[in-house]
Motif scaffolding. Structure first.
Motif, short mmCIF file in Angstrom:
data_model
loop_
_atom_site.label_atom_id
_atom_site.label_comp_id
_atom_site.label_asym_id
_atom_site.label_seq_id
_atom_site.Cartn_x
_atom_site.Cartn_y
_atom_site.Cartn_z
N GLU A 383 8.77 -5.79 -17.92
CA GLU A 383 10.13 -5.27 -17.82
C GLU A 383 10.69 -5.55 -16.43
O GLU A 383 10.32 -4.90 -15.45
N GLY A 384 11.59 -6.52 -16.33
CA GLY A 384 12.16 -6.87 -15.04
C GLY A 384 13.18 -5.86 -14.55
O GLY A 384 13.65 -5.02 -15.32
N PRO A 385 13.50 -5.92 -13.25
CA PRO A 385 12.94 -6.83 -12.25
C PRO A 385 11.45 -6.54 -11.99
O PRO A 385 10.93 -5.49 -12.34
N PHE A 386 10.81 -7.52 -11.32
CA PHE A 386 9.40 -7.42 -11.00
C PHE A 386 9.24 -7.33 -9.48
O PHE A 386 10.06 -7.86 -8.73
N TYR A 387 8.17 -6.66 -9.06
CA TYR A 387 8.00 -6.35 -7.64
C TYR A 387 6.57 -6.66 -7.21
O TYR A 387 5.63 -6.58 -8.01
N ALA A 388 6.41 -6.98 -5.94
CA ALA A 388 5.08 -7.23 -5.41
C ALA A 388 4.98 -6.77 -3.96
O ALA A 388 5.98 -6.74 -3.23
N TYR A 389 3.75 -6.40 -3.59
CA TYR A 389 3.41 -6.09 -2.20
C TYR A 389 2.19 -6.92 -1.80
O TYR A 389 1.18 -6.91 -2.50
N PRO A 390 2.26 -7.65 -0.69
CA PRO A 390 1.09 -8.37 -0.21
C PRO A 390 0.11 -7.39 0.44
O PRO A 390 0.52 -6.49 1.18
N LEU A 391 -1.17 -7.54 0.17
CA LEU A 391 -2.19 -6.61 0.64
C LEU A 391 -3.13 -7.27 1.64
O LEU A 391 -3.59 -8.39 1.43
N ALA A 392 -3.44 -6.54 2.70
CA ALA A 392 -4.45 -6.95 3.67
C ALA A 392 -5.39 -5.79 3.89
O ALA A 392 -5.12 -4.65 3.49
N THR A 393 -6.52 -6.05 4.54
CA THR A 393 -7.47 -5.00 4.86
C THR A 393 -7.03 -4.26 6.12
O THR A 393 -6.87 -4.87 7.18
N GLY A 394 -6.84 -2.97 5.99
CA GLY A 394 -6.47 -2.14 7.13
C GLY A 394 -7.63 -1.23 7.50
O GLY A 394 -8.03 -0.37 6.71
N ILE A 395 -8.20 -1.42 8.68
CA ILE A 395 -9.33 -0.62 9.12
C ILE A 395 -8.82 0.65 9.80
O ILE A 395 -8.01 0.59 10.72
N THR A 396 -9.30 1.80 9.33
CA THR A 396 -8.91 3.07 9.92
C THR A 396 -9.94 3.52 10.95
O THR A 396 -9.61 3.75 12.11
N PHE A 397 -11.18 3.68 10.51
CA PHE A 397 -12.24 3.97 11.47
C PHE A 397 -13.59 3.52 10.91
O PHE A 397 -13.74 3.33 9.70
#
Length: 463
Positions: A383-397
């Motif tokens: 069901e448009g519109p379609f959405y995306a988020y690019p993901l990277a590794t985020g180090i917290t601790f």
């Protein structure tokens, strides 16, 4: 700095502040807190936090219903795959019962319990104004208590004779100086900001990691503990690693860079393939596995794809989603292989079983017949519109740290206990956390052991 302090606390975040305030409560008269960051960057990773996970057997003024010791421990047990010290974990859990009352006494304010889909209203107490407000409240309380605070002062050496820390060497404005105390508390964080050390542990993949928190956690004190023959525990590759927006800054992106829609969509790697069950469990319990999952993908990059049906069901990150009217246009915008990506999405859509969608429970919306099934909240992406988020590794601790006992006392490599050296916070979290994470537990560990470390350091100083 020529004075003899009762207690010196090394660090400037939640655990360090709890230790300093607790030491004052226990009668320590001369207390110093040394923070390597400038005043405007004080607080370490704690300034990026939002909440504390608390045990309670009945509703409180900031938490609903109940959250028992056994349920809390089951959550920890599950995210660590059973790789935790049960005695230490339960000790922390039980010790959170009076945490919010103590925090309020020291100026921390809480917001009303959360409702909605996050399942946190009864498990996690949220700070009014977030971690920055919490840190500021504690610093204000420390100043009122006449605790001496030294900013831009980095501890670079522990001067130990056997199991006794006689003094520390600090670097302040380019000059080395010595500071003496009867007891010391190390609460200076892990080594997640030391990119060379991360690469030693992770290999070349670490070059693509982003650091969610402070740039000042370089692991200097951990290296000093190693040099002075303290007992080190934990895997250097284990830590609190989260999937964050790949457009985030290298340091200090904080909580707002986290991508929270993974459980509502599907995640593709750069080859256009799914690689894990996006609906395995409630997001606050499983979000922290996704940093490690992305780290194992080609170029440490992935993309979360959702459609119009998911909008309004999650907390958006600080970055706008990548949006397109068609899936083809979205895949091209992401520069993913078109045919493979569309095939992955079509195969997933065909495997979705009819169910009743409910993101507040482990619902019956799932896929069937895939090599990697989605076990909950599976809906077609059509069901448009379609959405995306690019993901990277985020180090917290990081979880590799120093072994302590339940009085927060540092254990030496030969099994003996340090005479006057205590540790709290991230630098000892590996006593409980070996892998995985559940929201708010790091702050629980830091608060509990910070208070204990301050109390025991004061007792040591007054002996």
């Amino acid at each position: 700095m020529d004075q003899l302090y009762d207690v010196i606390v090394i660090g400037g975040g939640n655990a360090a502040l709890c230790a300093a305030l607790s030491a004052r409560e226990q009668g320590a008269r001369k207390i110093a807190l040394i923070e390597s960051a400038p005043k405007e960057w004080r607080g370490g990773n704690s300034s990026h936090t939002r909440n504390l996970r608390c045990m309670h057997n009945e509703p409180t003024d900031v938490l609903t219903d109940s959250y028992t010791e056994d349920e809390y421990f089951e959550d920890v047990w599950r995210v660590t795959n059973g790789q935790t010290n049960e005695s230490m974990a339960r000790f922390v859990i039980r010790s959170t019962v009076d945490a919010t009352a103590w925090m309020k006494k020291n100026g921390v304010r809480f917001q009303p319990s959360l409702g909605g889909t996050l399942q946190l209203g009864r498990t996690n107490a949220f700070f009014l104004g977030g971690g920055k407000a919490l840190v500021n409240a504690y610093y204000k309380a420390a100043e009122k208590s006449h605790i001496e605070i030294f900013y831009e002062t980095e501890c670079i050496r522990l001067n130990m004779k056997g199991s006794v820390c006689e003094s520390i060497t600090v670097m302040q404005h380019g000059l080395e100086k010595s500071m003496r105390a009867k007891a010391f508390v190390i609460a200076a964080g892990g080594f997640e900001s030391n990119r060379e050390w991360l690469e030693e542990a992770w290999g070349p993949a670490a070059k693509n990691f982003l650091i969610r928190g402070t740039r000042f956690n370089q692991g200097v004190l951990l290296k000093e503990l190693i040099r002075n023959q303290a007992m080190i525990i934990g895997d250097p590759t284990q830590g609190h690693a989260v999937a964050i927006d790949a457009r985030s800054p290298l340091y200090d992106g904080g909580i707002v860079t986290r991508v929270d829609c993974v459980s509502l969509g599907i995640v593709l790697n750069k080859n256009g393939e799914r690689f894990y069950d996006e609906g395995e469990d409630f997001w606050p319990k499983r979000y922290a596995i996704w940093g490690r999952l992305v780290a194992k993908q080609p170029d440490q990059i992935a993309y979360c794809i959702i459609d119009q049906k998911s909008i309004g069901r999650f907390m958006p990150s600080v970055f706008k989603s990548i949006k397109a009217d068609t899936l083809e246009a979205l895949i091209k915008e992401l520069n993913l292989p078109l045919n493979q990506s569309l095939e992955t999405i079509a195969t997933y859509n065909a495997a979705v079983q009819k169910g009743t969608f409910n993101h507040s429970i482990l619902d019956d919306c799932h896929t069937k017949g895939l090599e990697i099934n989605k076990t909950h909240w599976a809906t077609t992406i059509d069901e448009g519109p379609f959405y995306a988020y690019p993901l990277a590794t985020g180090i917290t601790f990081t979880y590799m740290g120093v072994k302590v006992d339940k009085e927060s006392r540092v254990t030496m490599a030969d099994g003996s206990m340090a005479d006057n050296l205590f540790a709290a916070g991230e630098i000892m979290a590996g006593n409980i956390l070996t892998q995985g994470y559940v929201a708010g537990f790091g702050m629980a560990i830091g608060t509990v052991f910070g208070r204990i470390a301050g109390r025991e350091a004061a007792k040591n100083a007054n002996a």
